[in-house]
Write a protein that holds these residues in place. Structure first.
Motif, PDB file in Angstrom:
ATOM      1  N   GLY A  59       0.779  -1.295  -0.437  1.00  0.00           N
ATOM      2  CA  GLY A  59      -0.107  -0.384   0.382  1.00  0.00           C
ATOM      3  C   GLY A  59       0.704   1.564  -0.363  1.00  0.00           C
ATOM      4  N   ALA A  60       0.324   2.645   0.695  1.00  0.00           N
ATOM      5  CA  ALA A  60       1.012   3.726   1.172  1.00  0.00           C
ATOM      6  C   ALA A  60       2.593   3.502   1.506  1.00  0.00           C
ATOM      7  CB  ALA A  60       0.281   4.102   1.835  1.00  0.00           C
ATOM      8  N   VAL A  63       4.095   2.742  -1.776  1.00  0.00           N
ATOM      9  CA  VAL A  63       4.356   3.472  -2.654  1.00  0.00           C
ATOM     10  C   VAL A  63       5.489   4.381  -2.149  1.00  0.00           C
ATOM     11  CG1 VAL A  63       2.807   5.504  -3.320  1.00  0.00           C
ATOM     12  CG2 VAL A  63       2.006   3.887  -2.854  1.00  0.00           C
ATOM     13  N   GLU A  64       5.520   4.989  -0.887  1.00  0.00           N
ATOM     14  CA  GLU A  64       6.206   5.726  -0.543  1.00  0.00           C
ATOM     15  C   GLU A  64       7.290   5.535  -0.347  1.00  0.00           C
ATOM     16  OE1 GLU A  64       7.849   7.987   3.646  1.00  0.00           O
ATOM     17  OE2 GLU A  64       6.530   6.101   3.811  1.00  0.00           O
ATOM     18  N   ALA A  65       8.344   3.274  -0.582  1.00  0.00           N
ATOM     19  CA  ALA A  65       8.900   3.100  -0.987  1.00  0.00           C
ATOM     20  C   ALA A  65       9.622   3.631  -2.676  1.00  0.00           C
ATOM     21  CB  ALA A  65       9.717   1.946  -0.689  1.00  0.00           C
ATOM     22  N   LYS A  66       8.636   3.350  -3.472  1.00  0.00           N
ATOM     23  CA  LYS A  66       8.966   3.884  -5.129  1.00  0.00           C
ATOM     24  C   LYS A  66       8.815   5.476  -4.499  1.00  0.00           C
ATOM     25  CE  LYS A  66       5.473   0.534  -6.826  1.00  0.00           C
ATOM     26  NZ  LYS A  66       4.346   0.036  -7.052  1.00  0.00           N
ATOM     27  N   TYR A  90       5.776  -8.580  -4.777  1.00  0.00           N
ATOM     28  CA  TYR A  90       4.926  -9.695  -4.777  1.00  0.00           C
ATOM     29  C   TYR A  90       2.942  -8.583  -4.361  1.00  0.00           C
ATOM     30  CZ  TYR A  90       1.881 -11.580  -0.441  1.00  0.00           C
ATOM     31  OH  TYR A  90       0.998 -12.536   0.235  1.00  0.00           O
ATOM     32  N   GLN A  91       3.212  -7.154  -4.844  1.00  0.00           N
ATOM     33  CA  GLN A  91       2.475  -6.445  -5.243  1.00  0.00           C
ATOM     34  C   GLN A  91       1.872  -6.923  -5.747  1.00  0.00           C
ATOM     35  OE1 GLN A  91       1.392  -4.505  -2.605  1.00  0.00           O
ATOM     36  NE2 GLN A  91      -1.001  -4.865  -3.820  1.00  0.00           N
ATOM     37  N   GLU A  92       2.806  -6.869  -7.300  1.00  0.00           N
ATOM     38  CA  GLU A  92       1.927  -7.327  -8.643  1.00  0.00           C
ATOM     39  C   GLU A  92       1.618  -8.475  -8.811  1.00  0.00           C
ATOM     40  OE1 GLU A  92       5.751  -6.776 -10.722  1.00  0.00           O
ATOM     41  OE2 GLU A  92       5.588  -5.307 -10.761  1.00  0.00           O
TER      42      GLU A  92
END
Length: 169
Positions: A59-60, A63-66, A90-92
């Motif tokens: 999640g967030a 997104v923050e890591a990206k 894993y998210q994909e």
């Protein structure tokens, strides 16, 4: 050196107060370093838990890591990058599983809708057959009543004929 952690030791407080450029660097990197510490804590939990997918970023947090990878790639260690990449992968996979589940659920919904429509069609046909049956039943009852009236008239005519025969004799 003994723990392998990156550290900086400032030997005198005067450096922090007096060295404007150092203060600007620290301030510019404060948000990143705060995030990096949280990342390292999550990374440590992931490693402690034998790289359990449940401990990956989601999640967030992902997104923050990206966002930080895009902005400060050069300051992120290989291990941290690997952790973020594992999280992304894993998210994909999770996204793909959800997509497949949604597609399957949609197919099932469509099939249920088709079956509902078919059931409604069959119900309508059954209602029409019931109406036709009722109509035929009413017609049969009317014909039975008419046949009964004709039988009674025939009986009455027979009785009259019998009476006329007797009178004629």
């Amino acid at each position: 050196e003994t723990t392998g952690e990156e550290t900086v030791e400032i030997v005198h407080e005067a450096l922090i107060r007096g060295w404007q450029r150092l203060r600007e660097w620290i301030e510019d990197n404060r948000e990143f370093r705060t995030w990096q510490e949280r990342l390292r804590a999550a990374l440590g939990q992931w490693q402690i838990n034998n790289k359990d997918p449940g401990a990956l970023l989601r999640g967030a947090l992902l997104v923050e890591a990206k966002k930080w990878v895009e902005r400060r790639l050069e300051l992120i260690t290989t291990v941290e990058k690997d952790f973020i990449e594992a999280s992304q992968h894993y998210q994909e996979q999770e996204d793909q599983r959800w997509k497949e589940l949604y597609a399957k659920a949609d197919q099932q919904r469509q099939e249920a809708e088709r079956q509902r429509e078919e059931a409604n069609k069959l119900r309508r046909e059954a209602e029409q057959q019931q109406e036709e049956e009722n109509r035929l039943r009413r017609e049969a009852e009317q014909q039975r009543e008419e046949a009964e009236r004709q039988r009674q008239r025939a009986e009455q005519q027979r009785e009259e004929a019998e009476q006329q025969r007797q009178e004629a004799e």
